[in-house]
Motif scaffolding. Structure first.
Motif: not given
Length: 105
Positions: A9, A101-105
């Motif tokens: 995170k 920030r990061d996000y994804g699948i």
């Protein structure tokens, strides 16, 4: 094995290295593999992603700025940096960014 680094995170740091290679190899492949192996043993290393076509892009992820500084000062890495300037790269740029920030699948 995923080609996408498993990072924690945020916040953490990304070192983005973009380059254009010279025509000659001069041992680049084995040295690049060794640098990944060596970086993975450095305190604060979180992961790495790399792609090469006309422009090479390698992004390494680090826990903090001190870990990046220690990696840059690593003696074996300094040899690779010198060879890069002298033999492997016609141009390159290193950028250091804080990942908020990061996000994804």
């Amino acid at each position: 094995m995923s080609l996408i680094a498993k990072t924690p995170k945020p916040p953490y740091y990304a070192v983005i290295f973009t380059s254009q290679r010279t025509e000659d190899d001069h041992g680049y492949g084995p040295m690049a593999a060794r640098m990944v192996e060596l970086a993975a043993k450095q305190p604060g290393f979180l992961g790495i992603e790399s792609a090469r076509e006309d422009v090479g892009i390698t992004v390494s992820y680090w826990s903090d700025l001190e870990a990046i500084k220690q990696w840059k000062a690593n003696a074996e890495h300094q040899v690779a940096q010198k060879l890069g300037r002298e033999q492997w790269y016609s141009s390159f740029k290193t950028r250091i960014s804080k990942v908020e920030r990061d996000y994804g699948i």
